[in-house]
Design an enzyme around this catalytic site. Structure first.
Site, PDB file in Angstrom:
ATOM      1  N   ARG A   1     -40.821 -22.511  17.610  1.00  0.00           N
ATOM      2  CA  ARG A   1     -40.030 -23.747  17.454  1.00  0.00           C
ATOM      3  C   ARG A   1     -38.852 -23.756  18.431  1.00  0.00           C
ATOM      4  O   ARG A   1     -38.518 -24.806  18.991  1.00  0.00           O
ATOM      5  CB  ARG A   1     -39.529 -23.865  16.016  1.00  0.00           C
ATOM      6  CG  ARG A   1     -40.645 -24.234  15.046  1.00  0.00           C
ATOM      7  CD  ARG A   1     -40.262 -23.928  13.618  1.00  0.00           C
ATOM      8  NE  ARG A   1     -39.140 -24.689  13.157  1.00  0.00           N
ATOM      9  CZ  ARG A   1     -38.363 -24.326  12.124  1.00  0.00           C
ATOM     10  NH1 ARG A   1     -38.611 -23.210  11.471  1.00  0.00           N
ATOM     11  NH2 ARG A   1     -37.358 -25.091  11.738  1.00  0.00           N
TER      12      ARG A   1
ATOM     13  N   LYS B   1     -28.133 -28.398  11.164  1.00  0.00           N
ATOM     14  CA  LYS B   1     -28.119 -29.868  11.139  1.00  0.00           C
ATOM     15  C   LYS B   1     -28.218 -30.388   9.702  1.00  0.00           C
ATOM     16  O   LYS B   1     -27.462 -31.265   9.289  1.00  0.00           O
ATOM     17  CB  LYS B   1     -29.278 -30.451  11.975  1.00  0.00           C
ATOM     18  CG  LYS B   1     -29.261 -30.013  13.437  1.00  0.00           C
ATOM     19  CD  LYS B   1     -30.399 -30.635  14.224  1.00  0.00           C
ATOM     20  CE  LYS B   1     -31.772 -30.252  13.726  1.00  0.00           C
ATOM     21  NZ  LYS B   1     -32.111 -28.814  13.875  1.00  0.00           N
TER      22      LYS B   1
ATOM     23  N   ARG C   1     -36.503 -36.207  19.514  1.00  0.00           N
ATOM     24  CA  ARG C   1     -36.776 -34.847  19.967  1.00  0.00           C
ATOM     25  C   ARG C   1     -37.480 -34.823  21.318  1.00  0.00           C
ATOM     26  O   ARG C   1     -37.776 -33.739  21.829  1.00  0.00           O
ATOM     27  CB  ARG C   1     -37.692 -34.176  18.948  1.00  0.00           C
ATOM     28  CG  ARG C   1     -36.977 -33.305  17.945  1.00  0.00           C
ATOM     29  CD  ARG C   1     -37.994 -32.874  16.916  1.00  0.00           C
ATOM     30  NE  ARG C   1     -37.767 -31.534  16.473  1.00  0.00           N
ATOM     31  CZ  ARG C   1     -37.255 -31.229  15.295  1.00  0.00           C
ATOM     32  NH1 ARG C   1     -36.865 -32.173  14.460  1.00  0.00           N
ATOM     33  NH2 ARG C   1     -37.110 -29.978  14.939  1.00  0.00           N
TER      34      ARG C   1
ATOM     35  N   ARG D   1     -39.792 -21.786   3.778  1.00  0.00           N
ATOM     36  CA  ARG D   1     -40.614 -22.787   4.471  1.00  0.00           C
ATOM     37  C   ARG D   1     -41.706 -22.092   5.278  1.00  0.00           C
ATOM     38  O   ARG D   1     -41.454 -21.051   5.878  1.00  0.00           O
ATOM     39  CB  ARG D   1     -39.725 -23.618   5.414  1.00  0.00           C
ATOM     40  CG  ARG D   1     -39.189 -24.882   4.775  1.00  0.00           C
ATOM     41  CD  ARG D   1     -38.120 -25.574   5.575  1.00  0.00           C
ATOM     42  NE  ARG D   1     -38.441 -25.835   6.978  1.00  0.00           N
ATOM     43  CZ  ARG D   1     -37.678 -26.565   7.798  1.00  0.00           C
ATOM     44  NH1 ARG D   1     -36.559 -27.113   7.342  1.00  0.00           N
ATOM     45  NH2 ARG D   1     -38.017 -26.751   9.052  1.00  0.00           N
TER      46      ARG D   1
ATOM     47  N   ARG E   1     -33.636 -18.308   5.637  1.00  0.00           N
ATOM     48  CA  ARG E   1     -33.410 -19.536   4.856  1.00  0.00           C
ATOM     49  C   ARG E   1     -34.319 -19.573   3.624  1.00  0.00           C
ATOM     50  O   ARG E   1     -35.491 -19.214   3.683  1.00  0.00           O
ATOM     51  CB  ARG E   1     -33.683 -20.764   5.725  1.00  0.00           C
ATOM     52  CG  ARG E   1     -33.630 -22.068   4.911  1.00  0.00           C
ATOM     53  CD  ARG E   1     -33.612 -23.298   5.759  1.00  0.00           C
ATOM     54  NE  ARG E   1     -34.623 -23.327   6.789  1.00  0.00           N
ATOM     55  CZ  ARG E   1     -34.640 -24.190   7.798  1.00  0.00           C
ATOM     56  NH1 ARG E   1     -33.691 -25.104   7.894  1.00  0.00           N
ATOM     57  NH2 ARG E   1     -35.586 -24.152   8.704  1.00  0.00           N
TER      58      ARG E   1
HETATM   59  P1  AP5 Z   1     -30.181 -25.754   8.274  1.00  0.00           P
HETATM   60  O1  AP5 Z   1     -28.984 -26.603   7.988  1.00  0.00           O
HETATM   61  O2  AP5 Z   1     -31.330 -25.843   7.333  1.00  0.00           O
HETATM   62  O3  AP5 Z   1     -30.610 -25.908   9.800  1.00  0.00           O
HETATM   63  P2  AP5 Z   1     -31.335 -27.113  10.561  1.00  0.00           P
HETATM   64  O4  AP5 Z   1     -30.678 -27.263  11.898  1.00  0.00           O
HETATM   65  O5  AP5 Z   1     -31.437 -28.324   9.698  1.00  0.00           O
HETATM   66  O6  AP5 Z   1     -32.734 -26.414  10.781  1.00  0.00           O
HETATM   67  P3  AP5 Z   1     -34.216 -26.974  10.621  1.00  0.00           P
HETATM   68  O7  AP5 Z   1     -35.080 -25.762  10.752  1.00  0.00           O
HETATM   69  O8  AP5 Z   1     -34.409 -27.794   9.393  1.00  0.00           O
HETATM   70  O9  AP5 Z   1     -34.310 -27.855  11.877  1.00  0.00           O
HETATM   71  P4  AP5 Z   1     -35.575 -28.269  12.608  1.00  0.00           P
HETATM   72  O10 AP5 Z   1     -35.041 -29.247  13.560  1.00  0.00           O
HETATM   73  O11 AP5 Z   1     -36.417 -27.202  13.192  1.00  0.00           O
HETATM   74  O12 AP5 Z   1     -36.522 -28.731  11.429  1.00  0.00           O
HETATM   75  P5  AP5 Z   1     -36.965 -30.151  10.915  1.00  0.00           P
HETATM   76  O13 AP5 Z   1     -37.056 -30.062   9.465  1.00  0.00           O
HETATM   77  O14 AP5 Z   1     -36.174 -31.227  11.552  1.00  0.00           O
HETATM   78  O15 AP5 Z   1     -29.656 -24.225   8.332  1.00  0.00           O
HETATM   79  C1  AP5 Z   1     -30.554 -23.172   8.587  1.00  0.00           C
HETATM   80  C2  AP5 Z   1     -30.114 -21.932   7.782  1.00  0.00           C
HETATM   81  O16 AP5 Z   1     -28.863 -21.477   8.275  1.00  0.00           O
HETATM   82  C3  AP5 Z   1     -29.914 -22.186   6.287  1.00  0.00           C
HETATM   83  O17 AP5 Z   1     -30.342 -21.075   5.566  1.00  0.00           O
HETATM   84  C4  AP5 Z   1     -28.397 -22.392   6.141  1.00  0.00           C
HETATM   85  O18 AP5 Z   1     -27.940 -21.988   4.865  1.00  0.00           O
HETATM   86  C5  AP5 Z   1     -27.857 -21.498   7.254  1.00  0.00           C
HETATM   87  N1  AP5 Z   1     -26.646 -22.028   7.894  1.00  0.00           N
HETATM   88  C6  AP5 Z   1     -26.397 -23.329   8.212  1.00  0.00           C
HETATM   89  N2  AP5 Z   1     -25.189 -23.426   8.814  1.00  0.00           N
HETATM   90  C7  AP5 Z   1     -24.699 -22.157   8.898  1.00  0.00           C
HETATM   91  C8  AP5 Z   1     -23.490 -21.609   9.425  1.00  0.00           C
HETATM   92  N3  AP5 Z   1     -22.559 -22.390  10.025  1.00  0.00           N
HETATM   93  N4  AP5 Z   1     -23.304 -20.269   9.326  1.00  0.00           N
HETATM   94  C9  AP5 Z   1     -24.257 -19.466   8.760  1.00  0.00           C
HETATM   95  N5  AP5 Z   1     -25.408 -19.943   8.229  1.00  0.00           N
HETATM   96  C10 AP5 Z   1     -25.631 -21.276   8.309  1.00  0.00           C
HETATM   97  O19 AP5 Z   1     -38.445 -30.248  11.569  1.00  0.00           O
HETATM   98  C11 AP5 Z   1     -39.506 -29.456  11.101  1.00  0.00           C
HETATM   99  C12 AP5 Z   1     -40.769 -29.829  11.878  1.00  0.00           C
HETATM  100  O20 AP5 Z   1     -41.100 -31.216  11.652  1.00  0.00           O
HETATM  101  C13 AP5 Z   1     -40.687 -29.686  13.400  1.00  0.00           C
HETATM  102  O21 AP5 Z   1     -40.952 -28.351  13.838  1.00  0.00           O
HETATM  103  C14 AP5 Z   1     -41.790 -30.678  13.847  1.00  0.00           C
HETATM  104  O22 AP5 Z   1     -43.073 -30.125  13.689  1.00  0.00           O
HETATM  105  C15 AP5 Z   1     -41.633 -31.821  12.843  1.00  0.00           C
HETATM  106  N6  AP5 Z   1     -40.674 -32.847  13.330  1.00  0.00           N
HETATM  107  C16 AP5 Z   1     -39.484 -33.168  12.776  1.00  0.00           C
HETATM  108  N7  AP5 Z   1     -38.883 -34.142  13.493  1.00  0.00           N
HETATM  109  C17 AP5 Z   1     -39.716 -34.438  14.520  1.00  0.00           C
HETATM  110  C18 AP5 Z   1     -39.641 -35.339  15.620  1.00  0.00           C
HETATM  111  N8  AP5 Z   1     -38.583 -36.145  15.816  1.00  0.00           N
HETATM  112  N9  AP5 Z   1     -40.703 -35.381  16.480  1.00  0.00           N
HETATM  113  C19 AP5 Z   1     -41.785 -34.589  16.307  1.00  0.00           C
HETATM  114  N10 AP5 Z   1     -41.913 -33.693  15.299  1.00  0.00           N
HETATM  115  C20 AP5 Z   1     -40.879 -33.617  14.416  1.00  0.00           C
END
Ligand code: AP5
Length: 217
Positions: A171, A13, A88, A160, A127
């Site tokens: 997660r 994402k 979410r 991270r 990552r």
């Molecule tokens: P990346 O693009 O970083 O993936 P992502 O989907 O953004 O993953 P996140 O882990 O950031 O998502 P998340 O939803 O768990 O975390 P968030 O920060 O929102 O890609 C991942 C890896 O894959 C990278 O190394 C990249 O290079 C590689 N890659 C990407 N595309 C690729 C491809 N096509 N092919 C190969 N490799 C690829 O949330 C973190 C925490 O915050 C949550 O756990 C929660 O505690 C809190 N939080 C956030 N939002 C909320 C909410 N709305 N409500 C409650 N808690 C929340």
């Protein structure tokens, strides 16, 4: 355009959002990035969010809804936005619907990025992120040309806290339980568009832009 980018942790994402907002000229609103920024600054919001993020659980709805409402009220979101990682839960989706109704605007599309669990775990645990500029790499799929330094700014790359194998597994379980029901929620509203996130990054971007009726600039 008003877009939600959905998908499990590691679906890509953040990677896609960075490329898409450049193409579409709209702000990228990531609740995960907002919480990490608050934590870096040592604010009460950041310290509260950390309690949940460290174990892979969700930050409470009232806290999360509050920061998104504030963000959507800002001038740069008036003509569109790309939401990443929000909503979410069903209460978050209901709150978003109410906020948009009050603002007199509507969502255009919800993109659901689909990737299988083994690939997600490999992406999360491999990552690495630049401490200085936030650029995202992967040890295998997208390594920095400068080893453990960022190839854009020379900053230090780190893992991270929530990308360890155990927390990543949790997660994904939390996602399946609390967030996956939103797929049906938005399908029923006729807004859902599924994207194959298992392809290489540039192919996923191309597929999304095509689905949105946009050509890559
Ligand atoms: P990346 O693009 O970083 O993936 P992502 O989907 O953004 O993953 P996140 O882990 O950031 O998502 P998340 O939803 O768990 O975390 P968030 O920060 O929102 O890609 C991942 C890896 O894959 C990278 O190394 C990249 O290079 C590689 N890659 C990407 N595309 C690729 C491809 N096509 N092919 C190969 N490799 C690829 O949330 C973190 C925490 O915050 C949550 O756990 C929660 O505690 C809190 N939080 C956030 N939002 C909320 C909410 N709305 N409500 C409650 N808690 C929340």
């Amino acid at each position: 355009m008003r877009i939600i980018l959905m998908g499990p942790p590691g679906a890509g994402k953040g990677t896609q959002a960075d490329l898409l907002v450049h193409e579409l000229g709209i702000p990228h609103i990531s609740t995960g990035d907002m919480f990490r920024k608050a934590l870096k600054e040592g604010t009460p919001l950041g310290l509260e969010a950390k309690r949940y993020m460290d174990s892979g659980g969700l930050v409470p709805d009232d806290v999360t809804i509050g920061i998104v409402k504030e963000r959507l009220d800002m001038a740069d979101a008036a003509n569109g936005f790309l939401l990443d990682g929000f909503p979410r839960t069903v209460p978050q989706a209901d709150a978003l619907a109410q906020t948009l109704q009050e603002l007199g605007v509507a969502l255009d599309v919800v993109l659901d990025v689909v990737v299988d669990r083994d690939a997600l775990l490999a992406r999360l645990t491999g990552r690495r992120v630049c401490r200085a500029c936030g650029a995202t790499y992967h040890l295998v799929f997208n390594p920095s040309l400068q080893g453990d330094k960022c190839q854009s700014c020379g900053g230090e790359l780190y893992q991270r806290d929530d990308d360890t194998a155990a927390t990543a597994e949790n997660r994904l379980d939390v996602y399946n339980k609390q967030t996956a029901p939103l797929v049906d929620y938005y399908k029923k509203k006729g807004l859902l568009l599924e994207v194959d996130g298992g392809k290489p990054v540039d192919e996923v971007t191309r597929d999304i832009l095509k689905a949105l009726g946009r050509e890559k600039r």
